[in-house]
Design an enzyme around this catalytic site. Sequence first.
Site, mmCIF file in Angstrom:
data_model
loop_
_atom_site.group_PDB
_atom_site.id
_atom_site.type_symbol
_atom_site.label_atom_id
_atom_site.label_comp_id
_atom_site.label_asym_id
_atom_site.label_seq_id
_atom_site.Cartn_x
_atom_site.Cartn_y
_atom_site.Cartn_z
ATOM 1 C CB THR B 126 -5.210 -4.934 -1.739
ATOM 2 O OG1 THR B 126 -5.056 -5.674 -0.379
ATOM 3 C CG2 THR B 126 -5.754 -3.554 -1.225
ATOM 4 C CD GLU B 127 -9.901 -5.206 -7.203
ATOM 5 O OE1 GLU B 127 -11.020 -4.470 -7.037
ATOM 6 O OE2 GLU B 127 -9.982 -6.299 -7.860
ATOM 7 N N PRO B 128 -7.771 -0.672 -5.162
ATOM 8 C CG PRO B 128 -7.007 0.906 -6.762
ATOM 9 C CD PRO B 128 -7.281 -0.433 -6.643
ATOM 10 C CB ILE B 157 0.987 -6.062 -5.286
ATOM 11 C CG1 ILE B 157 -0.664 -5.868 -5.679
ATOM 12 C CG2 ILE B 157 1.158 -7.609 -5.240
ATOM 13 C CD1 ILE B 157 -1.635 -6.524 -4.583
ATOM 14 N NE ARG B 268 22.545 7.117 28.048
ATOM 15 C CZ ARG B 268 23.432 7.978 27.525
ATOM 16 N NH1 ARG B 268 24.619 7.903 27.270
ATOM 17 N NH2 ARG B 268 22.999 9.227 27.706
ATOM 18 C CB ILE B 337 14.866 1.142 26.748
ATOM 19 C CG1 ILE B 337 13.541 0.975 27.742
ATOM 20 C CG2 ILE B 337 16.293 0.811 27.228
ATOM 21 C CD1 ILE B 337 13.441 -0.584 28.032
ATOM 22 N N GLY B 340 17.203 9.165 23.213
ATOM 23 C CA GLY B 340 17.871 9.907 21.873
ATOM 24 C C GLY B 340 18.342 8.934 20.908
ATOM 25 C CD GLU B 363 -0.186 -11.972 4.867
ATOM 26 O OE1 GLU B 363 -0.433 -13.112 5.325
ATOM 27 O OE2 GLU B 363 1.014 -11.884 4.685
ATOM 28 C CB THR B 365 -6.930 -3.945 9.652
ATOM 29 O OG1 THR B 365 -7.979 -4.359 9.764
ATOM 30 C CG2 THR B 365 -6.315 -3.449 8.632
HETATM 31 C C1 LIG Z 1 16.072 14.221 17.130
HETATM 32 C C2 LIG Z 1 16.799 14.577 18.368
HETATM 33 C C3 LIG Z 1 16.828 16.014 18.814
HETATM 34 C C4 LIG Z 1 17.328 16.359 19.918
HETATM 35 N N1 LIG Z 1 17.556 17.860 20.090
HETATM 36 C C5 LIG Z 1 18.184 18.236 21.225
HETATM 37 C C6 LIG Z 1 18.469 19.344 21.380
HETATM 38 O O1 LIG Z 1 18.077 20.309 20.491
HETATM 39 N N2 LIG Z 1 19.164 19.996 22.660
HETATM 40 C C7 LIG Z 1 19.436 18.843 23.646
HETATM 41 O O2 LIG Z 1 20.144 19.266 24.579
HETATM 42 N N3 LIG Z 1 19.210 17.769 23.467
HETATM 43 C C8 LIG Z 1 18.447 17.249 22.463
HETATM 44 N N4 LIG Z 1 18.272 16.077 22.115
HETATM 45 C C9 LIG Z 1 18.571 14.938 23.117
HETATM 46 C C10 LIG Z 1 17.375 14.635 24.097
HETATM 47 O O3 LIG Z 1 17.002 15.617 24.906
HETATM 48 C C11 LIG Z 1 18.018 13.293 24.606
HETATM 49 O O4 LIG Z 1 17.896 12.289 23.777
HETATM 50 C C12 LIG Z 1 16.859 12.862 25.904
HETATM 51 O O5 LIG Z 1 17.082 14.105 26.920
HETATM 52 C C13 LIG Z 1 17.205 11.541 26.531
HETATM 53 O O6 LIG Z 1 18.629 11.526 26.899
HETATM 54 P P1 LIG Z 1 19.313 10.367 26.424
HETATM 55 O O7 LIG Z 1 19.182 10.148 24.882
HETATM 56 O O8 LIG Z 1 20.822 10.369 26.705
HETATM 57 O O9 LIG Z 1 18.643 8.954 26.979
HETATM 58 P P2 LIG Z 1 18.908 8.414 28.393
HETATM 59 O O10 LIG Z 1 18.888 9.668 29.470
HETATM 60 O O11 LIG Z 1 20.261 7.647 28.320
HETATM 61 O O12 LIG Z 1 17.630 7.552 28.622
HETATM 62 C C14 LIG Z 1 17.691 6.362 28.172
HETATM 63 C C15 LIG Z 1 16.315 5.629 28.981
HETATM 64 O O13 LIG Z 1 16.476 5.595 30.499
HETATM 65 C C16 LIG Z 1 15.588 6.307 30.971
HETATM 66 N N5 LIG Z 1 16.014 7.096 32.223
HETATM 67 C C17 LIG Z 1 17.323 7.663 32.372
HETATM 68 N N6 LIG Z 1 17.242 8.240 33.605
HETATM 69 C C18 LIG Z 1 16.338 7.471 34.258
HETATM 70 C C19 LIG Z 1 15.687 7.328 35.765
HETATM 71 N N7 LIG Z 1 16.346 8.342 36.588
HETATM 72 N N8 LIG Z 1 14.722 6.963 36.244
HETATM 73 C C20 LIG Z 1 13.964 6.186 35.084
HETATM 74 N N9 LIG Z 1 14.388 5.939 33.815
HETATM 75 C C21 LIG Z 1 15.542 6.902 33.348
HETATM 76 C C22 LIG Z 1 15.003 7.328 30.020
HETATM 77 O O14 LIG Z 1 13.767 7.856 30.421
HETATM 78 C C23 LIG Z 1 14.966 6.546 28.883
HETATM 79 O O15 LIG Z 1 14.039 5.590 28.636
HETATM 80 C C24 LIG Z 1 17.566 15.404 21.019
HETATM 81 C C25 LIG Z 1 17.535 14.465 20.736
HETATM 82 C C26 LIG Z 1 17.022 13.684 19.566
HETATM 83 C C27 LIG Z 1 16.866 12.343 19.122
HETATM 84 C C1 LIG Z 2 3.361 -2.251 2.393
HETATM 85 C C2 LIG Z 2 1.772 -2.960 2.284
HETATM 86 C C3 LIG Z 2 1.977 -4.095 1.732
HETATM 87 C C4 LIG Z 2 0.946 -4.880 1.148
HETATM 88 N N1 LIG Z 2 0.921 -5.972 0.479
HETATM 89 C C5 LIG Z 2 -0.204 -6.494 -0.038
HETATM 90 C C6 LIG Z 2 -0.245 -7.551 -0.749
HETATM 91 O O1 LIG Z 2 0.866 -8.227 -1.182
HETATM 92 N N2 LIG Z 2 -1.108 -8.079 -1.403
HETATM 93 C C7 LIG Z 2 -2.481 -7.559 -1.173
HETATM 94 O O2 LIG Z 2 -3.592 -7.904 -1.781
HETATM 95 N N3 LIG Z 2 -2.723 -6.684 -0.326
HETATM 96 C C8 LIG Z 2 -1.340 -6.019 0.128
HETATM 97 N N4 LIG Z 2 -1.614 -4.735 1.124
HETATM 98 C C9 LIG Z 2 -2.782 -4.405 1.472
HETATM 99 C C10 LIG Z 2 -3.225 -4.662 2.736
HETATM 100 O O3 LIG Z 2 -3.735 -6.141 2.874
HETATM 101 C C11 LIG Z 2 -4.568 -3.701 3.013
HETATM 102 O O4 LIG Z 2 -3.928 -2.507 2.985
HETATM 103 C C12 LIG Z 2 -5.319 -4.154 4.067
HETATM 104 O O5 LIG Z 2 -5.979 -4.987 4.000
HETATM 105 C C13 LIG Z 2 -6.275 -3.032 4.495
HETATM 106 O O6 LIG Z 2 -6.996 -2.483 3.599
HETATM 107 P P1 LIG Z 2 -7.120 -1.100 3.157
HETATM 108 O O7 LIG Z 2 -5.668 -0.452 3.250
HETATM 109 O O8 LIG Z 2 -8.045 -0.641 2.048
HETATM 110 O O9 LIG Z 2 -7.845 -0.402 4.464
HETATM 111 P P2 LIG Z 2 -9.250 -0.151 4.717
HETATM 112 O O10 LIG Z 2 -10.109 -1.464 4.587
HETATM 113 O O11 LIG Z 2 -9.963 0.941 4.083
HETATM 114 O O12 LIG Z 2 -9.389 0.016 6.066
HETATM 115 C C14 LIG Z 2 -9.284 1.324 6.892
HETATM 116 C C15 LIG Z 2 -9.507 1.309 8.400
HETATM 117 O O13 LIG Z 2 -10.763 0.809 8.694
HETATM 118 C C16 LIG Z 2 -10.818 -0.511 9.252
HETATM 119 N N5 LIG Z 2 -11.996 -1.192 8.888
HETATM 120 C C17 LIG Z 2 -12.253 -1.591 7.758
HETATM 121 N N6 LIG Z 2 -13.395 -2.584 7.686
HETATM 122 C C18 LIG Z 2 -13.648 -2.798 9.041
HETATM 123 C C19 LIG Z 2 -14.721 -3.467 9.810
HETATM 124 N N7 LIG Z 2 -15.531 -4.042 9.076
HETATM 125 N N8 LIG Z 2 -14.676 -3.190 11.011
HETATM 126 C C20 LIG Z 2 -13.883 -2.138 11.783
HETATM 127 N N9 LIG Z 2 -12.914 -1.743 11.207
HETATM 128 C C21 LIG Z 2 -12.734 -1.673 9.585
HETATM 129 C C22 LIG Z 2 -9.570 -0.866 9.104
HETATM 130 O O14 LIG Z 2 -9.312 -2.047 10.149
HETATM 131 C C23 LIG Z 2 -8.729 0.161 8.803
HETATM 132 O O15 LIG Z 2 -8.310 0.612 10.278
HETATM 133 C C24 LIG Z 2 -0.463 -4.517 1.757
HETATM 134 C C25 LIG Z 2 -0.441 -3.077 2.311
HETATM 135 C C26 LIG Z 2 0.598 -2.626 2.544
HETATM 136 C C27 LIG Z 2 0.630 -1.365 3.037
#
Ligand SMILES: Cc1cc2nc3c(=O)[nH]c(=O)nc-3n(C[C@H](O)[C@H](O)[C@H](O)COP(=O)(O)OP(=O)(O)OC[C@H]3O[C@@H](n4cnc5c(N)ncnc54)[C@H](O)[C@@H]3O)c2cc1C
Ligand SMILES: Cc1cc2nc3c(=O)[nH]c(=O)nc-3n(C[C@H](O)[C@H](O)[C@H](O)COP(=O)(O)OP(=O)(O)OC[C@H]3O[C@@H](n4cnc5c(N)ncnc54)[C@H](O)[C@@H]3O)c2cc1C
Lengths: 262, 382, 334
Positions: B126-128, B157, B268, B337, B340, B363, B365
């Site tokens: 890859t190149e820029p 790279i 859970r 799942i 939080g 390798e 997209t």
């Molecule tokens: C960065 C961050 C900031 C947050 N900030 C706040 C905040 O400011 N104040 C605050 O009060 N909370 C905050 N939270 C908590 C957040 O609201 C909870 O994480 C969220 O309500 C989910 O609860 P849990 O993580 O306990 O997951 P769980 O309730 O354990 O849920 C786990 C999974 O089970 C599923 N599930 C649970 N019950 C059911 C059901 N009856 N039917 C189907 N699926 C179910 C859920 O959808 C989820 O996929 C924060 C969380 C994060 C990560």
């Molecule tokens: C963490 C990381 C590690 C990497 N390691 C390596 C490495 O070791 N060696 C190396 O050579 N490269 C490496 N790469 C580069 C990587 O292979 C390229 O980023 C990738 O091939 C996409 O090229 P680009 O980023 O220039 O995106 P672009 O080619 O600009 O593509 C941008 C978007 O346009 C879409 N697009 C482009 N052309 C078409 C088309 N003809 N049809 C439909 N959609 C298209 C793409 O799918 C993509 O969604 C790495 C990249 C990352 C992020």
Amino acid sequence: MDIVVCIKRVPDVAEADVEIERSGLRIDDSDLSWGMNEWDTFAVEEALRLEAEHGGTVTALTVGGEDDEEVLRRALAMGADTAIRLADDAFEGSDPLAVATVLAAAIRKRPYDLVLTGAVSGDTGSAQLGGMLAALLGAGQVALATRTAFANGKLEVQHEVEGGLERVVELDLPAVVTVQTGINEPRYVSIRGIRKVASVEIPVEGAGDLGLDVAAVGAAGAREALSELFLPPTGEGAEILEGGPDEVAEKLVERLRERGGI
Amino acid sequence: MDFELSKAQKDIQKAARDFAKGEFSKELAAELEAKHEFPFDIWRKAGELGFIGLHYPEAYGGQDYGSFENALVVEEFCRRDSSIGSAMMSCDFSAEIVLRCGTDEQKKFYLPPVAYAESIFGGAFTEPDHGSDITHMATTAVKDGDHWVLNGVKTFITNGGIAHHYVVLCQTDDEAGYKGQSMIMVPGDAEGLEITDVGAKMGIRLNPTGELSFKNVRVPASNLLGKEGRGFYQVLEFFDESRIEVAAQALGIAQGAFDRAIAHAKTREQFGKKIGAFQATQHKVADMATKLELARLITYKAAWNYDQGRVDPKLASMAKLYAPRIAVEIADEAIQILGGWGYMTEFEVERFYRDAKITEIYEGTKEIQKNTIAAAVLGKLR
Amino acid sequence: MSTNTNQNPKILCVVERAGAGLDDTAWELLGAARALAGEGGSVGAALLGEGVGELANELARGYDDVWVFDDARFASWDGEAYARALAPLAQREQPALILAAHTNLGIDFAPGFSVRAGVPLLPDCLSLESAGDGSAWEAVRTVYGGKVHARMTCTPSEQGAMATLRAGAFAAAEPGAEVTGRVHAEDVGDDVGQGRRPVRTVEPEASEVDITQAAVLVAVGRGIEDEENLEIVQSLAEALGGEVACSRPVVDKGWLPKSRQVGTSGLTVKPKVYLAVGISGSFQHVGGIKGSPFLVAINKDARAPIFGVADVGVVGDLFDVVPALEAKIREAKG
Ligand SMILES: Cc1cc2nc3c(=O)[nH]c(=O)nc-3n(C[C@H](O)[C@H](O)[C@H](O)COP(=O)(O)OP(=O)(O)OC[C@H]3O[C@@H](n4cnc5c(N)ncnc54)[C@H](O)[C@@H]3O)c2cc1C
Ligand SMILES: Cc1cc2nc3c(=O)[nH]c(=O)nc-3n(C[C@H](O)[C@H](O)[C@H](O)COP(=O)(O)OP(=O)(O)OC[C@H]3O[C@@H](n4cnc5c(N)ncnc54)[C@H](O)[C@@H]3O)c2cc1C
Ligand SMILES: Cc1cc2nc3c(=O)[nH]c(=O)nc-3n(C[C@H](O)[C@H](O)[C@H](O)COP(=O)(O)OP(=O)(O)OC[C@H]3O[C@@H](n4cnc5c(N)ncnc54)[C@H](O)[C@@H]3O)c2cc1C
């Protein structure tokens, strides 16, 4: 020194929800991963270590079915020279003494100086095999070894007695030693090792090959039988605190305070 | 037809699982991720045990296994830890080009140190200005006596800065387009080669990603890898193999995220029940499990075909399209799942999610994979 | 069958010494044996050692018969020599049941002895009863790391049967005030095996901390995964003003010294508070916790056996719970 190691394949239940099959005689092991009994990995490593230092051979034995061959291949990949699976329909339902009888018959067939087994197995955990084997072979024996050293035809073994106390004993050979965890650091199986043994056909020996009386082994010879498996009664036991980490931490602090922990 | 792994394959899978269980840990991964550091210790141990380059012939330090067995190892490593696994998987990136296109001398020189974890590889395509489209490279290599002189910039790279050798895709005949490209081996410490890190990134932070700037870098003429003018084709042929490895990487990451989600769903409780008892969760789990199974089938089939000598770019692209896509989806659902907790670094799945995403980009997209698949299905349309 | 049936059987207990005295299990075996022997049965003890006359008299305050093997060769426990010495006694006395403790010494002795004596062995019993109208013995033991219990049946041979009992699982019988049993001095034959010779005893290494004296222990197990992670339990112990202890795998891996290991092959501790972090609760570990402390278990597996013995449990990831707990404790302490 010619060393025989007796090993076993067991399911890993450390973090699994163990369920019991409807028959009540087996656990449901369909989702469990299997491997060499933890203690046996130390026994194999110890055998390989002694062999590397003093020469000789290492032979791995297991009594078991086709699936159990896996642990023998693992022992070979770790570096054992030979592996033999002891299997026969007549061995079905064997109790520990019968298993020891089968192993003893196989060991007697070949030259050996030392037999190593794991101290216990992670599944049935009865810690009987080594002692029984020694008595059947008429060999010396020591259980729960934490160190072994070979010099002047004698084996020095350090083993666990009670309460953190250990004792060093000197053993005439042949002898049977059961190996504790921590005695060494079992090596990983290398891909190089696996490749070396991939095409090895592991021989199977049955009751006939071992000259065993089928009445003495298997269910026919068993005096010990499993009548039921069950999950330990719940109800008694811990009060489980519910909630997220902070919540339970808070509740724990309360409990600890009540109990003088803080 | 038999879908069972052979005994040796099961042994390899288990050996990889045991090694990963013993050596990888989430704390180590988190620490290395924070420091953007390659897991050198694990890499050395993996090399000693033969986990690297097991698909090279024995004469070149390998174990004579195939892409399939390599895929099993990559899957197990990435399942245990997406970041350490990905770093292990790409430590020999592009070495397969030496294997397929190099001279016997080159193979003997380059490959055993890779397999024994004494040498890290990088592939610089890859190149820029040339990412998906590598039909023309701005990096040039010009013959000067018995040397090549390289100029230009390669970017993104993997292993840039830590690799001992780079396979560099250069334009050696500016007039001939993709038929004027060649591959040149450049040592990491070559004079005139300057490497800088490209900066903070979403995932795979245990692998540095570098920009390689070549200013009159001179290497011996014998550093030509494969045939002059065949560089472009050599990349495509390499992708037929390496895309299967990326599929295995994605598969492992997906399985690892899935494992963690299942463990959480079983323990859970909310609303007085295990969250796994809610149909909403059950249907998620069912979809995830089905996708995993499909990804495994297509990845294994692609690897198996490759080892049978049936090189199939379409199938490799399908695997590289499907497994990465479901890896992102499954890691996303795993976070969901875990609720939080899933969003928090400590619970790993957010890292799996971030690591999964790259498999849809590098390798080729996912769009490029579709182009390859469609071209194979439809043929040349006029 | 032996002449004794399970009704009113004759039972022989092979007792262990601990230091200069008798091991607690000597009285647990008696308790179990008395319950099985009933009114009409008899319970004897076999004691091996050097200069153990006093101990024999002590045993005779509870056991009906005490057979003493007093010999320099028995000064230290030798499972093999003991087995050889005791086989003739078993042949002569024909007990219906032989009992020993499932301790490290019992593990060294019982399997080989059972073969020499020609009796089947029920190991590590949590309970033991007569079954099948007195023609068999039935025992419960733990399998799969304590997650499952197994009910085993054992049919005696002509020579009877043997069982080893888990330490602490059976109520001890109190010795009486008077010597009521008969003490028999046994001849020690030449064939007690010279194939195994004691070289030296290795005392547990001394260390600056003595966990047996600590009031609060934070014990860490394999769940900690890595040496580097010990830090979190160390700082929790610090916050609590306690010491760090551990299970055996942590010592096996060399992460902590043996002097911090709790259990049957480690130290016996009697703290007021015991936190088990990432410990499954194997009997070998729990066996080292005495004096019924307030036991808190933190484990991510709701089915871990440790929850069966803990007072309070948290089902969760220790990597979350431990730091949160430490923070709350520091907060509470101000
Ligand atoms: C960065 C961050 C900031 C947050 N900030 C706040 C905040 O400011 N104040 C605050 O009060 N909370 C905050 N939270 C908590 C957040 O609201 C909870 O994480 C969220 O309500 C989910 O609860 P849990 O993580 O306990 O997951 P769980 O309730 O354990 O849920 C786990 C999974 O089970 C599923 N599930 C649970 N019950 C059911 C059901 N009856 N039917 C189907 N699926 C179910 C859920 O959808 C989820 O996929 C924060 C969380 C994060 C990560
Ligand atoms: C963490 C990381 C590690 C990497 N390691 C390596 C490495 O070791 N060696 C190396 O050579 N490269 C490496 N790469 C580069 C990587 O292979 C390229 O980023 C990738 O091939 C996409 O090229 P680009 O980023 O220039 O995106 P672009 O080619 O600009 O593509 C941008 C978007 O346009 C879409 N697009 C482009 N052309 C078409 C088309 N003809 N049809 C439909 N959609 C298209 C793409 O799918 C993509 O969604 C790495 C990249 C990352 C992020
Ligand atoms: C003769 C003999 C003597 C022995 N003596 C002793 C002895 O003195 N002392 C001793 O301790 N053992 C002893 N053992 C070993 C004993 O049998 C067990 O193998 C050992 O106690 C298990 O240690 P553990 O509980 O730490 O590990 P495991 O049984 O592997 O349990 C680890 C626990 O950690 C939990 N866990 C994992 N990850 C997490 C997490 N992130 N958060 C929360 N929980 C987690 C798991 O659910 C599991 O329950 C002896 C064995 C024998 C045969």
